[in-house]
Motif scaffolding. Structure first.
Motif, PDB file in Angstrom:
ATOM      1  N   THR A 229     -41.245 -24.569  38.544  1.00 38.07           N
ATOM      2  CA  THR A 229     -40.465 -25.341  37.579  1.00 38.07           C
ATOM      3  C   THR A 229     -39.221 -25.932  38.227  1.00 38.07           C
ATOM      4  O   THR A 229     -38.845 -27.081  37.943  1.00 38.07           O
ATOM      5  CB  THR A 229     -40.093 -24.466  36.374  1.00 38.07           C
ATOM      6  N   LEU A 233     -38.528 -29.928  38.077  1.00 36.92           N
ATOM      7  CA  LEU A 233     -37.308 -30.515  37.515  1.00 36.92           C
ATOM      8  C   LEU A 233     -36.623 -31.451  38.508  1.00 36.92           C
ATOM      9  O   LEU A 233     -35.923 -32.383  38.105  1.00 36.92           O
ATOM     10  CB  LEU A 233     -36.341 -29.407  37.080  1.00 36.92           C
ATOM     11  N   TYR A 243     -35.705 -30.641  29.265  1.00 39.09           N
ATOM     12  CA  TYR A 243     -36.471 -29.416  29.506  1.00 39.09           C
ATOM     13  C   TYR A 243     -36.032 -28.365  28.507  1.00 39.09           C
ATOM     14  O   TYR A 243     -34.838 -28.108  28.346  1.00 39.09           O
ATOM     15  CB  TYR A 243     -36.266 -28.904  30.931  1.00 39.09           C
TER      16      TYR A 243
END
Length: 504
Positions: A229, A233, A243
């Motif tokens: 993740t 991002l 998010y």
């Protein structure tokens, strides 16, 4: 009276911007424009209709995240049928109970082991659905259905131990998207990264409907992984703008080896909800240039409250969950359902287009959950300040009384989490002969740490009143959590009760 018609933003954007990127499936690398997504949904309409799926019938899913589940949900909504995503982490007996409750005609899964199915229910693989959709021709666009019809059943996380199916209408989905889009400053260029499981309201509603309402992009990952993740991002080609995660996921991101928020160049904010978020954590992220924007919602209400994206306001109001979205109103009431003044704690009661009409097969639950005026009793204790910002003090059932004083575990947890040796914490009330109840803190230590009770007591007394300081501290490797990340405090209470029970 003209009925509200089911919204269909995918069909709208297929006409307005057919070539615009709608979504990416990270597990397969597949991409859909709005035109292609709309066509796949129409293909799925034909596939499902050919299997006898019609208005009001349920199709359950036991599968990990993929864009094809969104295709399925949208197709069922166009048919007037109901999408029922189930928590694939549950045991086979637990899944069997939920299936017996919602009685689907069809279950899609991506697992080999099948739960016990209700009579007349068929089991098929998600891969079969994908292949059939690819091979089909787009079906004619079906007539629009009432926006007040149920289109999703979401089983609550069950922090009380008893999940129940909340009914979500397409009006609910639209209202949640509008609320989040206004509060979260969502525009047509938005890119949402979707990590949360689609059996949760964040995963199937909050991460999906805001971008498709604006004609933006949603990126679906197979699941949350801290290092992956962090990379997503900061991916230069995707430019993630929004998010959403629970606070525990945010903690995992910052402790991952590749944590570098300076790479998150297009990220407007890290949105959190679903569990208490201590002010110290919000300020920690602000100090590193990331706007951590806390909000409030429930399975039954979707996006309800949200903070502004102003760093100054986020710092000043750290710990608050914000103000109501445009299609929602919130009251803070006492035990007689009378509004309380600003600064006085009371139960949060929610009104609006984003509120569930009730629960599947449980009319008595609706009677208990709603006020006579139609407001949903959240079960959360909140307080509104003079500026209209609401702070959630605690769950009403989690509050305990020690020596005649109300103690809110969230406040105690916020104090304990500021200790360097504490990674996670959950506080419950336990019986005490002298005080009636006292606090018991379950603590997951930071790596390499083993905090002692005496130092934790000293730390707490520097931040909160002495009567709020726990009398019992227990170090544990992890806290029991639901699939959506909420701590199951009833499990902790059951542990204490079992210890106190006389041996047989």
């Amino acid at each position: 009276m003209l009925d509200f018609i089911t919204p269909d933003p995918v069909a709208m954007h297929a006409r307005l911007r057919p070539a615009a990127l709608a979504c990416i499936d990270l597990a397969t690398g597949r991409r859909w424009s709005y035109g292609a997504l709309d066509a796949d949904i129409l293909r799925a309409v034909g596939v499902l209709a050919g299997k006898g799926i019609s208005r009001g019938e349920r199709v359950a899913v036991i599968a990990r995240n993929c864009v094809d589940l969104i295709v399925l949900q949208q197709a069922l909504m166009r048919l007037g049928a109901i999408f029922v995503p189930l928590n694939w982490r549950l045991s086979r007996p637990e899944l069997a109970r939920l299936l017996a409750d919602c009685t689907p005609k069809l279950v899609y899964t991506d697992f080999d082991a099948a739960p016990v199915l209700p009579e007349g229910c068929r089991l098929e693989q998600v891969s079969t659905f994908i292949d059939e959709v690819r091979a089909a021709d787009p079906a004619p666009r079906p007539p629009r259905h009432s926006g007040f019809d149920t289109c999703i059943i979401l089983y609550t996380s069950g922090t009380s131990g008893v999940p129940k199916g909340a009914l979500l209408t397409s009006q609910f989905l639209l209202a949640t998207a509008v609320n989040f889009n206004v509060l979260g400053e969502v525009d047509t260029g938005c890119v949402f990264l979707c990590d949360s499981p689609m059996f949760h309201v964040i995963g199937i509603v909050t991460q999906i409907w805001p971008p498709i309402l604006r004609g933006g992009t949603f990126i679906v990952s197979p699941g949350f992984d801290p290092e992956a993740t962090n990379e997503r991002l900061g991916h230069p080609d995707w430019g993630v703008t929004h998010y959403f995660c629970v606070p525990q996921m945010a903690e995992a991101l910052r402790h991952a080896g590749n944590f570098d928020p300076s790479r998150w160049r297009r990220l407007k904010a890290l949105f959190t909800g679903g569990a208490p978020n201590p002010p110290s954590q919000i300020r920690w992220w602000l100090d590193r240039g990331v706007k951590m924007v806390d909000g409030y919602g429930m399975t039954e209400t979707g996006t309800t409250l949200g903070m502004p994206l102003s760093p100054e306001m986020l710092r000043e109001k750290a710990g608050a969950v914000g103000v109501a979205g445009p299609l929602t109103s919130v009251s803070i009431v006492d035990e007689n359902d009378e509004e309380v003044p600003d600064g006085v704690p009371g139960e949060v009661v929610i009104f609006g287009l984003n509120v569930t009409p009730g629960y599947w097969n449980r009319p008595e639950e609706r009677d208990r959950a709603f006020t006579p005026e139609g407001g949903l009793r959240s079960g959360d204790i909140g307080v509104r300040d003079a500026d209209g910002y609401i702070t959630i003090v605690d769950r009403r059932k989690d509050m305990f009384i020690s020596g005649g004083e109300n103690v809110y575990p969230v406040e105690v947890e916020a104090a304990l989490i500021q200790h360097d040796a504490v990674r996670e914490v959950a506080v419950i009330g336990i019986p005490d002969e002298r005080w009636g109840e006292v606090g018991c803190a379950y603590i997951v230590p930071a790596p390499g740490q083993a905090p002692q009770a005496a130092e934790l007591v000293t730390h707490c007394r520097s931040l909160i009143a002495h009567y709020k300081v726990p009398k019992d501290f227990r170090l544990v490797p992890e806290l029991p959590r639901t699939g959506s990340g909420k701590v199951m405090k009833h499990v902790l209470r059951d542990t204490v009760r079992a210890e106190a029970a006389p041996a047989r």
